[in-house]
Design an enzyme around this catalytic site. Structure first.
Site, PDB file in Angstrom:
ATOM      1  N   ARG A 326     -12.586  -7.381  -4.497  1.00  0.00           N
ATOM      2  CA  ARG A 326     -11.660  -6.804  -3.553  1.00  0.00           C
ATOM      3  C   ARG A 326     -10.779  -5.851  -4.273  1.00  0.00           C
ATOM      4  O   ARG A 326     -10.212  -4.887  -3.750  1.00  0.00           O
ATOM      5  CB  ARG A 326     -10.721  -8.019  -2.856  1.00  0.00           C
ATOM      6  CG  ARG A 326      -9.870  -7.383  -1.768  1.00  0.00           C
ATOM      7  CD  ARG A 326      -9.346  -8.682  -0.950  1.00  0.00           C
ATOM      8  NE  ARG A 326     -10.084  -8.958   0.091  1.00  0.00           N
ATOM      9  CZ  ARG A 326     -10.013  -8.585   1.626  1.00  0.00           C
ATOM     10  NH1 ARG A 326      -9.290  -7.612   1.702  1.00  0.00           N
ATOM     11  NH2 ARG A 326     -11.061  -9.003   2.224  1.00  0.00           N
ATOM     12  N   GLU A 729      -2.035 -11.121   4.747  1.00  0.00           N
ATOM     13  CA  GLU A 729      -1.810 -10.528   3.378  1.00  0.00           C
ATOM     14  C   GLU A 729      -1.304  -9.260   3.136  1.00  0.00           C
ATOM     15  O   GLU A 729      -0.516  -8.633   2.164  1.00  0.00           O
ATOM     16  CB  GLU A 729      -3.451 -10.531   2.649  1.00  0.00           C
ATOM     17  CG  GLU A 729      -3.766 -11.837   2.288  1.00  0.00           C
ATOM     18  CD  GLU A 729      -5.383 -11.629   2.126  1.00  0.00           C
ATOM     19  OE1 GLU A 729      -6.129 -11.329   2.895  1.00  0.00           O
ATOM     20  OE2 GLU A 729      -5.860 -11.973   0.883  1.00  0.00           O
TER      21      GLU A 729
END
Lengths: 787, 509
Positions: A326, A729
């Protein structure tokens, strides 16, 4: 930003608690009255044993001799367990089998579990755990990621994403910069520390209460450790006192230990970590060292860029593979990188194994690119915002990511323009320049940074969810799904979806604890996906029951199914209207099933891990923020004066909860980049392991002037649950503006002649060091090469 | 052991007696180091109050203690950290927890309703602590400003919300109508005069108290809580190895973190003579048992320059429990009161048995956590000279976080000028040495010199002779040196009127 008609019912009177309403958190009244039960509050079974864990004092050593006799002899002690007492698998690692429950002979970080002691009281267990006599044969530790790279010490192979020809582009670029950045990790600092309680059941079965984001994984790991199978273990979690990723993989260790003690002694057993032990023993956000090279033109447009990441993964792989993937996927943030190479080293160090934390590697990638863009702007003496905009992804061209996903939903141009205007960016920028010219010691700074964050688990198979829904004959509903509640309001949002779908008031819906015996094989509640996945699954479960009721009503009232409408606690069938409860009763007597499961999997996504290409993300969430700060250049101390945020939640399921996620995520991100410093000594001991030494933001750190808006009319282009967007997030990374505002203020200390070198976290010490280094550098320009 | 009272002759007869909500609780045979939090959660299964850190730094365990105020008619409320408060110290007090605020019919207190309506809880684990800190604010200050709110909540960590909705709740809680008058009036009334219920509680508390020493025995452990200084002196002299317990904000951690056994505890919190504050022509005289929060207003009355320092000193629950005497006697190199008190020329009154002596504070610290106290001796009073005209004083604290952090460096300065010449100067720092310490070389470099940039710069360099700081998790040695010097420079700038220097905290307000 397209607007769409509200999906679902066309009723003019909304049900109480349907989607889009700013309902309070379902447990709010329990939170404020002390009535919410967390794992440690669950009434304890008779003869409960309390368990403490004996841990390693050295970062890298062989266990020559472990003498536990004094532990066993201590007052109140009932049992002591080590590696040899595990009937099943000695591992709790989520991906690789490299995380032993009890060290089998090698320890690889200070705080690694070696044995457990069970006693009648918590204090007796803790006292006893300190009495072990352990002889170590010390081995040389690797304590930082750069050293790990030098020694080629990795937990997983190095990965590369490459598009175009970055070398060639760098050679041809008019301007060239290179540098090395350091950014610190972050402790999750959930207020409720790790805890698990195991209760033996008949025939060797085990019920485990665990504070976990991933009950299914706890079930599997406990089964493996006990030498049992999944059918023998039930894991339950009603709520966590915060998690933030820290309870995605880490709780398995404590659940396994509690279950092993319970299995061996036949008594219920509880493992509850003291705060210091929690911070020492469990993983955190990865800290990174990042090397970069960038080539760009006179406007600051990036022509070629290379990143080399070295992440501290710690002693095992844990979730570090996906975390670092990520990071690579977010090395673009909002910017089109035509010629790019991203190299990612997953460094093995003799420190605690780092793990998930809100953003899951994304923040570190975005930190790197934002830093580079800021460097370009300062080198060219341009407003960093202008350089940011120059590099933004296009909507119709320049819109393909380094991993070959075409961005179809880019709203950043409009969003940033709106924030720039509402936040008076330009006016304040000139005010600040004026102030700084006249102020000798105090310097102000400002920055606007964007966020683009990919939504979906990058491991495609995890993007699935199940739900279970029962309708009782009194018209009330029992709702269960695979998601977990850690404070983010997931349970509230999913209930709102069900209230909307069944057109019944939300107080008829009971939200129940996550339970592996109700919904099997659920993914972790992570990757911001909780309401996207579980909302859809619950909606489908409700729809199945509703369709059965509709079919029944059509038959019963002799109308077509189309003529049956559910509306605000009532059901209309042609000209007849009955209450929802009445219909349910009629259906019951007609022997219609009133229970259903629901299952959802995210469409469209696909991704080839070998080539790092495909469509890992269903969609992106966007946002932007402006921070203004003031810095004391004599001490490095600073305050955040004002923050403006505009964030995209799609069509919000619950604006109050989404606002809470945006604000809370921002402040948490601000902590990561400012005051939260993890500090290890040269013996590999973490010395910031309690709130006395590890400083998360407090109330006064919240800027007095804090202006937060959710983007309006921003329905998700994709068909997510009621066109909402994930919000867990993405807001964390809005806080990058605070870091860059600090960097801007430091630059002002030398009249913006050069770019300061500021590492994160930007503690007062780091800020003062940057000020002094910049002034000492004088007017020298950064290293410049022309290609 | 002195035997002057029948009950003292047989400690088994003695009990810790306090009010929980409105009911009298009487406990015998308790471990004196059992914490209030353990008692609530483990003994009573009253689990609303949470453990977040067990060191008084997160506030999840915040409860409120009530005692009769000076008038004896109303109650005085303090939020404290129950995780490090020992159970016997509740003697004579009322304990209120998050559960206390809910009326019998389930009606929530205005503080609780405001938090609920403002969406101020997410995971909810910190919320009971915020409820109690806000409850203390609600009762004590009917019109709190944002700054008051920040101060009141400095000891409560929330990891979820980012605090905005909590601040909103603090702003709106006063607008909620009080709940039923009949139930829990003492919790539901904001500000104002004492209600009937409060007077009832006061009366009960007064009845609980008596003038004798509370003396407890549990196994090998003993606990004494004398009421007067002579008994205290006698006890301390007779038990030279006893641990003297004042606010317990450090001693509590010896138990919660180090798991230490403390066989004998002598609690000073009920000694009336240590609770007084007097002022004469020359001196502000503060009893060693006065809490930081009670001492600070007296100090600021004379030295408003220290306002920011004391805003940054620990947190309200710690300042509500911790004493000025404890901060001094503890001997930590990073205690925040000492540098300032040293530069003011503070003297300590010490007592051993029947003997009293005085000592300048800067002679009190001998080495790392070693003081001039002899076995059986304790600090009784802190004597702070009143301001002299022409003298400028400041103290600056530097830490990673503004609120509730431990100093990386704390510098204090006091200068008296004769025209442009330094007639007298005192400089002391915390965080640069093993004890709070005067910067004698630096002082010498300034004494009788002109108070100007050149001499100050020269004196800054001398700090390297005075101190060889260590680097640790709070700050590197380089930063400590650098910022230590800059603080002296800042003091010079502020007292010479040559600059626009200001506090970022004040600037950002």
């Amino acid at each position: 930003m397209n607007t769409r008609a509200k999906t679902g019912t066309q009723s003019s009177v909304p049900v109480q608690g349907g989607v889009g309403q700013a309902l309070a958190h379902d447990s709010g009244h329990l939170h404020v009255s002390g009535g919410a039960l967390y794992t440690d509050d669950i009434p304890e079974p008779r003869n409960l044993l309390h368990v403490a864990i004996g841990t390693s004092a050295h970062p890298h050593a062989k266990l020559k001799k472990v003498d536990l006799a004094p532990v066993l002899a201590a007052p109140g002690v009932v049992a002591v367990l080590g590696a040899e007492d595990i009937p099943g698998e000695n591992n709790f690692g989520p991906v690789l089998a490299d995380d032993p429950i009890f060290s089998p002979g090698l320890v690889q970080y200070v705080g690694q579990s070696i044995f457990a002691v069970a006693a009648h009281s918590y204090t007796e267990a803790r006292r006893a755990a300190r009495l072990a006599k352990i002889d170590y044969e010390l081995l040389e530790p690797i304590l930082d990621p750069e050293e790990a790279v030098r020694r080629q010490s990795f937990v997983l192979p190095t990965e590369t994403i490459s598009r175009g020809d970055s070398r060639k582009a760098l050679r041809k670029a008019l301007h060239h910069l290179q540098g090395k950045l350091k950014l610190g990790g972050q402790d999750q600092f959930y207020l409720e520390g790790h805890i698990a309680m195991a209760v033996p059941r008949e025939d060797g079965d085990m019920l485990v209460y665990s504070s976990t984001q991933h009950p299914g994984e706890i079930q599997h790991k406990v089964a493996h450790a006990l030498g049992k199978t999944s059918k023998d273990i039930v894991v339950e979690c009603r709520r966590m006192g915060g998690a933030f990723g820290g309870k995605e993989s880490q709780p398995a260790l404590f659940a396994c230990i509690a279950a092993l003690v319970a299995q061996q002694t036949g008594c219920a057993a509880k493992v509850r970590l003291d705060r210091d032990d929690d911070m020492i023993m469990t993983g955190k956000r990865h800290d990174f060292v990042v090397g970069y090279e960038v080539g760009f033109d006179d406007e600051g447009r990036i022509q070629g860029i290379e990143f080399e990441y070295a992440a501290r993964c710690g002693m095992s792989a844990d979730l570090s593979g996906a975390v670092n993937d990520r990071t690579m996927f977010h090395s673009d943030n909002a910017y089109f990188l035509e010629n790019v190479t991203i190299v990612s080293h997953r460094c093995k160090t003799h420190t605690v194994s780092n793990t998930a934390f809100r953003g899951f590697g994304g923040p570190q990638g975005m930190y790197a690119i934002e830093y580079v863009v800021d460097e370009i702007a300062r080198y060219l003496k341009l407003d960093p915002l202008a350089v940011r905009k120059t590099n933004f992804y296009g909507t119709d061209d320049r819109n393909v990511t380094p991993y070959e996903q075409t961005i179809e939903d880019n709203i950043l141009h409009e969003l940033v323009a709106q924030l720039e205007a509402s936040g008076d960016y330009a006016e304040r920028r000139s005010d600040i320049a004026e102030f700084n010219a006249a102020s000798r010691f105090l310097k102000r700074g400002i920055a606007l940074t964007p966020v683009k964050f990919g939504i979906s688990f990058t491991a495609t198979h995890l993007n699935q969810a199940g739900a279970l829904l029962h309708v009782y004959t009194d018209g009330t509903v029992h709702l269960n799904h695979g998601g977990t509640e850690m404070g983010q309001g997931l349970f509230t949002k999913v209930s709102q979806v069900v209230a909307e779908e069944l057109q019944i008031d939300i107080d008829r819906i009971k939200i129940t604890a996550s339970d592996t015996s109700k919904v099997p094989n659920a993914s972790a509640t992570a990757a911001s996906s909780g309401s996207d996945l579980n909302g859809k699954a619950a909606q489908l479960a409700a729809r199945t029951v509703k369709d059965r009721l509709r079919e029944f009503a059509a038959e019963h009232f002799a109308v077509s199914a189309d003529a049956v409408e559910f509306r605000n606690n009532r059901v209309q069938a042609g000209k007849q209207t009955v209450s929802f409860t009445e219909l349910v009763n009629l259906a019951f007597f007609a022997r219609v099933s009133l229970s259903s499961t629901g299952f959802y999997r995210t469409p469209k996504i696909h991704y080839d891990r070998k080539t790092f290409s495909g469509r890992p993300f269903y969609y992106y969430a966007y946002g932007a923020a402006i921070a203004e700060v003031v810095v004391d250049t004599l001490t490095g101390e600073y305050r955040v004066i004002r923050v403006d945020i505009l964030h995209d939640c799609g069509k919000s399921l619950n604006p109050a909860i989404d606002l809470g996620q945006v604000e809370g995520g921002f402040v948490q991100g601000m902590g990561w980049l400012t005051g939260e410093e993890l500090w290890w000594n040269d013996k590999g001991e973490l010395k910031t392991h309690a709130p006395s030494t590890y400083k998360i933001p407090v109330c006064s750190d919240l800027p007095v002037d804090f202006r937060v808006q959710l983007l309006e009319s921003a329905a998700n282009r994709e068909e997510t649950i009621h066109r909402s967007k994930a919000v867990g997030e993405p807001p964390l990374m809005l806080a990058l503006c605070v870091f860059h505002a600090l960097k801007d203020a430091v630059a002002a200390a030398a009249d913006y002649r050069a770019s300061p070198h500021l590492d994160a976290p930007a503690t007062p010490e780091a800020v003062l060091r940057a000020v002094d280094e910049l002034r000492a550098r004088g007017t020298a320009q950064p290293e410049r090469q022309t290609g | 052991m002195p035997v002057t009272d029948k009950r003292r002759a047989d400690p088994q007869l003695q009990a810790v007696r306090f009010l929980l909500d409105g009911e009298i609780v009487s406990l015998t045979d308790i471990d004196p180091t059992r914490t209030v939090l353990q008692y609530l959660r483990e003994d009573l299964r009253r689990t609303g109050t949470k453990e977040g850190c067990a060191e008084g730094d997160c506030g999840a365990c915040t409860v409120v203690l009530a005692e009769p105020d000076q008038s004896g008619q109303g109650l005085r409320l303090r939020a404290i950290n129950s995780c490090i408060q020992f159970l016997p110290t509740l003697h004579g007090k009322q304990l209120l927890t998050v559960e206390s605020l809910v009326a019998a019919d389930g009606t929530l207190h205005p503080v609780q309703r405001a938090l609920l309506d403002c969406h101020a809880s997410q995971c909810g684990f910190c919320t009971p602590g915020f409820v109690m800190s806000l409850f203390a604010l609600y009762k004590s200050q009917p019109d709190a400003t944002r700054r008051d709110i920040d101060v009141a909540l400095a000891g409560n960590l929330c990891r979820c919300t980012g605090y905005r909705p909590i601040v909103d709740a603090a702003n709106t809680m006063y607008s909620y109508a009080a709940a039923s008058e009949t139930d829990g009036d003492w919790t539901h009334r904001a500000g104002g005069s004492a209600g009937d219920q409060e007077r009832v509680i006061c009366r009960k508390l007064v009845e609980l108290a008596d003038d004798s020493t509370l003396s407890l025995t549990s196994g090998d452990k003993r606990y004494f809580a004398p009421r007067d200084i002579n008994t205290l002196a006698e006890l301390v002299e007779n038990h030279p190895d006893a641990c003297i317990l004042a606010g317990g904000t450090d001693v509590g951690l010896w138990v919660s973190k180090q798991l230490r056994e403390l066989p004998t505890l002598i609690y000073t919190g009920d000694v009336a003579d240590l609770q007084t504050v007097t002022t004469d022509d020359a001196c502000l005289d503060i009893g060693a048992g006065v809490t930081i929060n009670d001492a600070v207003p007296h100090l600021l009355e004379h030295y408003p320059e220290y306002e920011e320092l004391f805003l940054r000193f620990a947190s309200p629950p710690i300042r509500n429990a911790g004493t000025l005497g404890g901060n001094i006697a503890n001997g930590s190199p990073i205690g925040d009161s000492m540098p300032a008190l040293i530069t003011l020329g503070t003297r300590l009154e010490l007592r051993k048995g029947k003997t009293t002596r005085e000592l300048p504070l800067d002679e009190f610290y001998l080495a790392y956590q070693e003081t001039a106290l002899q076995p059986g001796e304790f600090v009784t009073r802190i004597k702070i000279p009143l301001p002299e005209s022409g003298r400028e004083v400041r103290s600056y604290k530097i830490s990673k976080r503004f609120d509730q952090d431990i100093s990386a460096v704390c510098g204090a300065f006091s200068v008296e000028l004769d025209g442009s010449r330094v007639r007298d100067i005192r400089i002391a720092y915390g965080g640069l040495a093993a004890t709070p310490k005067r910067a004698l070389e630096c002082e010498q470099a300034l004494l009788a010199h002109d108070w100007n940039e050149a001499s100050v710069q020269a004196a800054m360099a001398m700090l390297d002779r005075d101190y060889a700081p260590i680097g640790d998790m709070r700050a590197s040695d380089e930063y400590r040196r650098k910022v230590g010097k800059n603080l002296l420079y800042k003091f010079y700038l502020e007292t010479s009127g040559t600059s626009d220097v200001a506090s970022v905290y004040e600037y950002a307000r």
